[in-house]
Design an enzyme around this catalytic site. Structure first.
Site, PDB file in Angstrom:
ATOM      1  N   PRO A   1       0.851  -1.191   0.000  1.00 14.15           N
ATOM      2  CA  PRO A   1       0.000   0.000   0.000  1.00 14.15           C
ATOM      3  C   PRO A   1       0.885   1.239   0.000  1.00 14.15           C
ATOM      4  CG  PRO A   1       0.099  -0.959   2.192  1.00 14.15           C
ATOM      5  CD  PRO A   1       0.873  -1.869   1.302  1.00 14.15           C
TER       6      PRO A   1
ATOM      7  N   CYS B   1       3.671   3.831   8.714  1.00 15.05           N
ATOM      8  CA  CYS B   1       3.956   5.052   7.954  1.00 15.05           C
ATOM      9  C   CYS B   1       4.688   6.059   8.831  1.00 15.05           C
ATOM     10  CB  CYS B   1       2.669   5.665   7.423  1.00 15.05           C
ATOM     11  SG  CYS B   1       2.956   7.190   6.488  1.00 15.05           S
TER      12      CYS B   1
END
Length: 322
Positions: free
Chosen positions: A13, A100
């Protein structure tokens, strides 16, 4: 990955990259499964249509992993359940982003910030696992920083106890961002710590990189991120390497330009005016080709499919004459 995906080579992703067009091309070129861009649980709770569009299925995409980010267990669980209801049998898993490192994500307590709050991270996984019937997976990093030390093995154990069906580990600390090298040893130590499948991620740019990671870590699958940018052919190459058969040759310049043109066409069909997102993809496709420097300057000004077709067509003439 028995019991979760049955797949070994995955597209990561990536915000602003793993859109519907890019996923379609990577699946076509051999990716076993792809994940969406990061999807904001908060954005979904506000019925944000742009956020919902991130989960549209690509052509030929029978199964997709949706990556959700946020830090509120109730909101995360509620939106995961809504995603499951919307996608039905096409939803392979809900992946929770705890890796992230981007400042705008971390400062809100999302992404890799959750590695500094393992109790909250566990509650998020428990809440989502209790709300959906599909597997819940977690993507995270080696730890927060070298100073605070490697926490990935203990974090993975905690995610497993909370109900995670698999984990994906990137071998850098969060504060490293993408600097330095990814440590395969961290992935190996996570694999040794848990009984659920482990996906290895970080610095996979070639088939040899993937093979080395698999051999060094014992991971159940590999996830390709930046190595796929402008290079969807990497998936077929990795699958061949893992199977021990000859690896397909790199694409010729004409193939790279042809794929860039197809990518632009797909974006136009599915994203409309958002075709300006093609600029970065086009840059990746043409990198290193004769005439690429001049083409990059023109790509930065492209605003329509016709613009991209013109620049890529001109580059095609240059590469064919060299």
């Amino acid at each position: 990955m028995d019991g979760v995906f049955g797949n070994r080579v995955l597209l990561a992703p990536m915000a602003g990259v793993s859109d519907i067009a890019f996923r379609a091309l990577c699946l076509e070129q051999g990716a076993d499964m792809a994940f969406t861009e990061m999807v904001s649980a908060k954005g979904l709770s506000y019925a944000n249509e742009k956020t919902r569009c991130l989960m549209r299925l690509a052509e030929g995409e029978e199964r997709v992993g949706v990556q959700l980010f946020g830090h509120e267990p109730g909101t995360m669980a509620e939106q995961a359940a809504a995603i499951a209801a919307d996608l039905g049998s096409a939803l392979a898993c809900i992946d929770v982003n705890m890796g992230c490192p981007a400042r705008k994500i971390v400062t809100k307590g999302d992404g890799s910030a959750l590695m500094r709050a393992p109790a909250l991270a566990a509650r998020i996984v428990e809440a989502i696992a209790g709300a959906v019937a599909v597997p819940v997976t977690v993507k995270f990093r080696r730890g927060w920083s070298e100073e605070t030390g490697e926490s990935a093995p203990a974090f993975a154990e905690r995610m497993e106890r909370a109900g995670a069906a698999a984990v994906c580990v990137h071998g850098r600390f969060a504060v490293q961002m993408y600097r330095g090298a990814s440590d395969a040893g961290a992935i190996r130590r996570v694999k040794q710590a848990v009984g659920i499948p482990v996906i290895g991620n970080g610095d996979i740019r070639t088939a040899d990189d993937a093979l080395r990671m698999a051999e060094a870590t014992g991971c159940d699958a590999v996830m390709v991120a930046r190595g796929a940018e402008g290079n969807p052919w990497i998936f077929a190459q990795i699958k061949a390497a893992l199977a021990g058969v000859p690896v397909p040759a790199p694409p010729a310049p004409a193939e790279r330009i042809g794929m860039a043109r197809r990518h632009a066409q797909l974006l136009q069909q599915r994203e409309g005016r958002n075709i300006v997102r093609m600029r970065k993809h086009a840059m990746w496709y043409v990198a290193g080709l004769p005439g690429a420097a001049a083409a990059r300057r023109q790509i930065n000004e492209c605003e329509s499919l016709e613009d991209f077709e013109r620049v890529l067509g001109e580059l095609g003439h240059i590469t064919s004459s060299n």
